[in-house]
Design an enzyme around this catalytic site. Structure first.
Site, PDB file in Angstrom:
ATOM      1  N   HIS A 181     -14.112  -0.544   8.489  1.00 29.50           N
ATOM      2  CA  HIS A 181     -13.084   0.085   7.652  1.00 29.50           C
ATOM      3  C   HIS A 181     -13.569   1.129   6.653  1.00 29.50           C
ATOM      4  CE1 HIS A 181      -8.989   0.460   6.593  1.00 29.50           C
ATOM      5  NE2 HIS A 181      -8.635  -0.778   6.852  1.00 29.50           N
ATOM      6  N   TYR A 203       0.069  -7.033  -1.726  1.00 28.26           N
ATOM      7  CA  TYR A 203      -0.484  -5.703  -1.438  1.00 28.26           C
ATOM      8  C   TYR A 203       0.089  -5.232  -0.103  1.00 28.26           C
ATOM      9  CZ  TYR A 203      -4.388  -2.334  -0.573  1.00 28.26           C
ATOM     10  OH  TYR A 203      -5.162  -1.222  -0.336  1.00 28.26           O
ATOM     11  N   SER A 229      -0.462  -1.756   2.316  1.00 27.47           N
ATOM     12  CA  SER A 229      -1.172  -0.489   2.315  1.00 27.47           C
ATOM     13  C   SER A 229      -0.269   0.625   2.830  1.00 27.47           C
ATOM     14  CB  SER A 229      -2.437  -0.577   3.163  1.00 27.47           C
ATOM     15  OG  SER A 229      -2.090  -0.870   4.485  1.00 27.47           O
ATOM     16  N   THR A 245      -5.684   5.623   1.077  1.00 32.83           N
ATOM     17  CA  THR A 245      -4.484   4.790   1.046  1.00 32.83           C
ATOM     18  C   THR A 245      -4.055   4.609  -0.400  1.00 32.83           C
ATOM     19  OG1 THR A 245      -5.848   2.801   0.896  1.00 32.83           O
ATOM     20  CG2 THR A 245      -5.094   3.437   3.099  1.00 32.83           C
TER      21      THR A 245
END
Length: 584
Positions: free
Chosen positions: A298, A412, A414, A425
């Site tokens: 990532h 959360y 994204s 993001t």
């Protein structure tokens, strides 16, 4: 009363040190027009993290099967997807890949005429054409890291490495590493029938699995792995590692079929640890029955770049497959073309691999993955009722958590900010006073509310969530801004402002419900591990007439029960929207 304390700290921060830091951040941003203020800090956040990438950062997206079932054979699909991936790479490098466009008003801009006009406008002006119709070409600066790229473990901070000159493919099978060239000297792709022949050779090779599979090292704590890697290099493995790091891509061929969606999620999210190289920008995984997926690292990029790659590869491999079930592999000498990498291991490395395997097995053992499919409605019905599909899914998560644990926690979602140069993001914060009020009405106060009142509460949530989503996409969220200010304070050696040391800030960033959504004709499902040990990782998709949801968790949380609560919440929301009276 710590709410009052937080308010005071926030006000002081806004008036004092926060304002100063903000002015410095703006000045710094103005001096660095070539990039975004978040780029450096965000790379740092990922690359300085010392936890293993697997389960903590890497995510997966699995491909839908090929609609023509006879093409879902492991060798055929591996060949076709490899060829389509190389076609995509060559199109991208030649500068022929159309930019992705983010449409704020799709009726106006998502049309052939707009695409034609935008193509002839010089890039320095094209944003203006886009601005006129509210459609923003997306940043593509991450794409080059899709190929020939890896994350190298280093003490304290890892490095991203790319070598675009390399012409070979890395193939993993049964824990063994193989390489062969897929491009010739001029950069032209090998004939598909030759790629097929080489892959067939690898699939029929009966070398035993290595006693100490190297793949496990890429699942280790980053500092531990950095030291072991140095040992590997000092022990005469430089050339072999160079082949691994620089390969065009990593193709992982698994020797078993997929049993069900849960098995699919486990296979694509972590697999067995021996047949993956988690540091590679992505692993293209294809199992015995031709089920395909991508596990991606990532730090280098976000879902949008990987999804674009996945969409194009899926479309191309189906519409223009390089080989068919009738195709014969070329008669080439694969035993000469394919090199099986041989790693020289000393006792310290063997011990390191054994320990990495034990750690990996223990983490995977602790992980639960569960999923549901809700078939009582989806996007079509929600749009007809004029509520946002994403807002409804997020509301269901809030309702479910309240039902299960009797509280509201940091959540959360994204959101890509690729409408900006080097954008990454931003966080959408789906837990709001609106979702709290609505969830409490559904979970605790049904007798007190009429169906009309409940409908109104859902609409309120939907409106607010829509606003948050638009703000996040247009760079108006608060999370990255606060992160940037904090990073700046630390980099200047200033004492960390009290605001950041408040427990409210810590709780806000301990995201118990972490969520991400994607919808694509290429993708069957996606998922990731929880971001905190007492959290849920929620991958979800709202389809036209159904909703899919994939939840990961560790032993402190019950993911199966959470999903049952999500199902119940969706059922209640849909019934209320249909005007039905619901019972508790």
């Amino acid at each position: 009363d710590y709410c009052r304390k937080t308010e005071d700290l926030a006000r002081d921060f806004e008036k004092g040190i926060g304002r100063e830091l903000h002015e410095q951040l703006v000045a710094q941003d103005n001096q660095n027009k070539h990039t975004s203020y978040i780029t450096g800090p965000w790379f740092d956040m990922y690359l300085k993290a010392r936890e293993p990438v697997v389960l903590n950062f890497n995510a997966f997206m699995s491909f839908n099967p090929d609609p023509k079932s006879e093409y879902n054979n492991q060798l055929i699909r591996a060949t076709n997807m490899t060829v389509s991936a190389i076609r995509f790479m060559k199109t991208f490098r030649a500068g022929y890949l159309e930019p992705e466009v983010f449409h704020l008003n799709p009726e106006k801009s998502d049309t052939q005429i707009f695409k034609k006009i935008i193509r002839f406008v010089p890039s320095s002006l094209s944003w203006f054409g886009a601005y006129m119709v509210n459609a923003y070409p997306l940043d593509m600066s991450q794409y080059f890291r899709l190929f020939n790229s890896t994350r190298l473990p280093k003490l304290n901070r890892d490095e991203l490495y790319t070598d675009e000159k390399a012409k070979h493919l890395l193939v993993l099978r049964n824990g063994n590493f193989y390489v062969f060239d897929v491009l010739d000297r001029e950069g032209n792709m090998l004939k598909p029938s030759e790629i097929q022949a080489h892959l067939k050779y690898i699939l029929t090779d009966n070398s035993p699995a290595p006693a100490f599979p190297l793949g496990y090292l890429s699942s280790e704590n980053r500092d531990t792995w950095a030291l072991l890697r140095k040992n590997l290099l000092d022990n005469g493995n430089e050339e072999a590692l160079q082949k691994v790091d620089s390969a065009v891509l990593c193709l992982s061929l698994d020797d078993f079929p997929i049993k069900d969606f849960v098995h699919l999620s486990h296979t694509m999210l972590h697999g067995d640890g021996a047949n993956r190289w988690y540091d590679k920008s992505f692993n293209l995984i294809i199992t015995k029955d031709g089920t395909a997926g991508i596990n991606f690292e990532h730090s280098w990029g976000d879902g949008v770049a990987v999804l674009r790659f996945q969409n194009e590869v899926f479309k191309d491999s189906i519409k223009a497959p390089a080989i068919s079930p009738q195709s014969q592999p070329a008669s080439v000498d694969s035993s000469r073309a394919v090199q099986k990498l041989d790693f020289k291991l000393n006792d310290a490395l063997k011990a390191g691999i054994t320990k990495a395997k034990q750690r990996f097995d223990a983490s995977v053992e602790a992980l639960s993955l569960n999923l549901i499919q809700f078939h009582e409605g989806g996007k079509d019905l929600l749009k007809q009722k004029k509520v946002s599909p994403d807002a409804v899914a997020q509301l269901a998560f809030q309702m479910a958590f309240l039902r299960q644990y009797n509280q509201t926690v940091a959540t959360y979602e994204s959101c890509s900010t690729a409408a900006f140069k080097h954008g990454r993001t931003e966080t959408i914060r789906p837990a709001s006073i609106h979702t709290k009020k609505c969830s409490e009405a559904f979970v605790r106060g049904l007798s007190k509310h009429s169906t009309e009142e409940l409908q109104k509460l859902i609409v309120e949530c939907s409106k607010y969530h829509g606003r948050l989503t638009k703000e996040a996409a247009m760079g108006q969220g608060f999370d990255r801004h606060l992160f940037g200010l904090r990073y700046l304070a630390l980099s200047k050696g200033v004492a960390l402002p009290d605001f950041y040391q408040d427990q409210a800030y810590a709780r806000l960033n301990h995201n118990i419900i972490s969520t991400s959504t994607l919808l694509s004709p290429a993708v069957q499902l996606g998922g990731f591990g929880p971001v905190v040990s007492d959290g849920f990782g929620v991958g979800y998709q709202v389809h036209d007439d159904w909703i899919g949801c994939n939840v990961s968790s560790y032993p402190t949380r019950n993911g199966k029960e959470f999903l049952q609560c999500i199902y119940k919440s969706l059922e209640d929301i849909f019934n209320v929207l249909k005007g039905k009276k619901i019972g508790s």
